[in-house]
Scaffold this motif. Structure first.
Motif, PDB file in Angstrom:
ATOM      1  N   UNK A   1       0.825  -1.204   0.000  1.00  0.00           N
ATOM      2  CA  UNK A   1       0.000   0.000   0.000  1.00  0.00           C
ATOM      3  C   UNK A   1       0.861   1.257   0.000  1.00  0.00           C
ATOM      4  N   UNK A   2       0.597   2.200  -0.906  1.00  0.00           N
ATOM      5  CA  UNK A   2       1.394   3.427  -0.947  1.00  0.00           C
ATOM      6  C   UNK A   2       1.386   4.220   0.356  1.00  0.00           C
ATOM      7  N   UNK A   3       0.259   4.185   1.083  1.00  0.00           N
ATOM      8  CA  UNK A   3       0.188   4.897   2.351  1.00  0.00           C
ATOM      9  C   UNK A   3       1.134   4.312   3.380  1.00  0.00           C
ATOM     10  N   UNK A   4       1.221   3.002   3.432  1.00  0.00           N
ATOM     11  CA  UNK A   4       2.156   2.354   4.356  1.00  0.00           C
ATOM     12  C   UNK A   4       3.594   2.626   3.933  1.00  0.00           C
ATOM     13  N   UNK A   5       3.852   2.595   2.617  1.00  0.00           N
ATOM     14  CA  UNK A   5       5.200   2.903   2.121  1.00  0.00           C
ATOM     15  C   UNK A   5       5.599   4.320   2.521  1.00  0.00           C
ATOM     16  N   UNK A   6       4.700   5.273   2.322  1.00  0.00           N
ATOM     17  CA  UNK A   6       4.980   6.663   2.668  1.00  0.00           C
ATOM     18  C   UNK A   6       5.256   6.805   4.162  1.00  0.00           C
TER      19      UNK A   6
END
Length: 407
Positions: A97-102
């Motif tokens: 998930x991009x949010x977790x990566x960020x």
């Protein structure tokens, strides 16, 4: 050629230790949050810290899965969880998930990121994109051929690693992105709760003919139209290495310690044999024969060679040729007495195979079985009971005893 790592599943602490003993270079596992195997044992914070210490003691790595597609409520406590993983020395997290990566890049910028197969990376430009976002390794989608993987490898930076599944269960949906379980059972596969309805047998019923069930025929083999075979690439180690894959990944966090030991050992032996002498390498049938003993569905090579037959329709059942029946706790060389922890029912006089990290399997016979009180017994039927047996070949602590179901 760079030697790929062998990456093994670890559903719990015992399986982590088993994987490392039998030759895994790294393990992947689920912690207490945000992983796609909600029904595995998974690791408590204390167990995870112990597992990391154990792995690092032997120079191995631990990757933690944080690969769900999170809803807002799933994000509560994410920052603290990421900091904890970093503090105990986890080597990388597997994310989709991009949010977790960020968030990971903000709160633990030095923690290595691996992009989960759930992100469905099937081309080199996507790999470059994710690499620019701080992702060091791409876990490739299962739907790629070796030809496509080679092209990706040739067009991405050398600093970007590639990981690919080489063995285990396959999913009928695109690299795991499925809503069938959620629709039919209310259990969201994308949040770790898959009920595997793709393994069910389906019929059609016409609304004006209630109770009349018509089979769904894909072809003359049967009706399990959504049920995939199991991936097995043990016969194609040279092709996997030459494709430039960094990590050979084995599926199976829900599988047994016996499964983990057998699969890891076979791939370890095959890979080491090839890397030691690529020009003289010859595939040995015993590696595949051992893989046939553990619980599995019919094997095939997935998408690697463009095989159009993607699924199996005869049955959803597993093939189970062997069971683990015991773990050796100690062996007395003077008396030839082995102390064994039972794992499945075993009878006095049974012939079993011995599975250990090094060397080929060999057979022994269990004689004069006794319980912990020293009383003669005809069998060991109680789960995890400790018993003793006279065995005339020397055994090692943690040897696994396996038995054919056909005997």
């Amino acid at each position: 050629m760079n030697k790929p790592e062998i990456l093994a599943p670890a559903g719990n602490l015992e399986k982590l230790k088993t994987a490392i003993k039998f030759g895994a270079d790294a393990v992947y596992l689920g912690g207490s949050k945000l992983n796609l195997r909600a029904f595995a044992d998974n690791f408590t914070e204390e167990q995870l810290a112990e597992g990391v210490m154990y792995a690092h003691k032997y120079g191995k790595k631990v990757y933690v899965t944080i690969n769900v597609f999170p809803h807002n409520s799933d994000l509560v406590g994410l920052e603290e969880y990421l900091k904890h993983l970093y503090e105990i020395g986890v080597d990388a997290i597997i994310v989709s998930d991009p949010g977790i990566i960020m968030t990971a890049r903000e709160v633990v910028p030095d923690l290595e990121l691996h992009l989960s197969t759930q992100a469905n990376n099937v081309n080199w430009k996507s790999a470059v994109f994710w690499h620019k976002q701080g992702v060091k390794r791409i876990v490739l989608a299962r739907e790629l051929s070796l030809k496509e993987i080679k092209e990706i490898r040739n067009k991405i930076p050398e600093t970007c690693e590639l990981e690919a599944f080489v063995h285990g269960s396959m999913c009928m949906s695109y690299s795991g992105r499925c809503v069938l379980s959620n629709y039919m059972t209310g259990r969201d596969s994308n949040r770790g709760q898959c009920a595997q309805p793709c393994r069910y047998k389906y019929y059609l019923m016409e609304e004006k003919r209630p109770g009349q069930y018509f089979p769904v025929f894909e072809d003359d083999k049967g009706t399990y139209i959504l049920n995939s075979k199991d991936l097995c690439m043990i016969e194609y180690i040279p092709e996997l290495v030459e494709a430039g894959i960094t990590s050979l990944k084995i599926e199976g966090r829900m599988k047994s310690s016996y499964y983990v030991a057998t699969i890891v050992k076979s791939y370890r032996q095959a890979l080491d044999s090839y890397m030691d002498n690529p020009k003289e390498y010859k595939f040995q049938k015993k590696w595949l024969e051992n893989l046939m003993k553990v619980s599995h569905r019919i094997y095939y090579t997935g998408f690697y060679f463009g095989d159009p037959n993607k699924q199996i329709y005869e049955t959803s059942s597993y093939i189970r040729n062997y069971d683990i029946v015991g773990i050796v706790k100690k062996y007395d060389k003077e008396t030839n007495i082995a102390t064994i922890e039972q794992r499945n029912k075993i009878l006095n006089g049974d012939e079993v195979e011995v599975l250990r990290p090094e060397g080929d399997n060999f057979k022994v016979k269990l004689n004069n079985m006794k319980n912990e009180k020293g009383e003669p017994i005809d069998s060991a039927p109680v789960a995890q009971m400790i018993f003793k047996s006279e065995i005339n070949k020397e055994l090692n602590k943690d040897d696994m005893l396996i038995k054919s179901k056909n005997k």
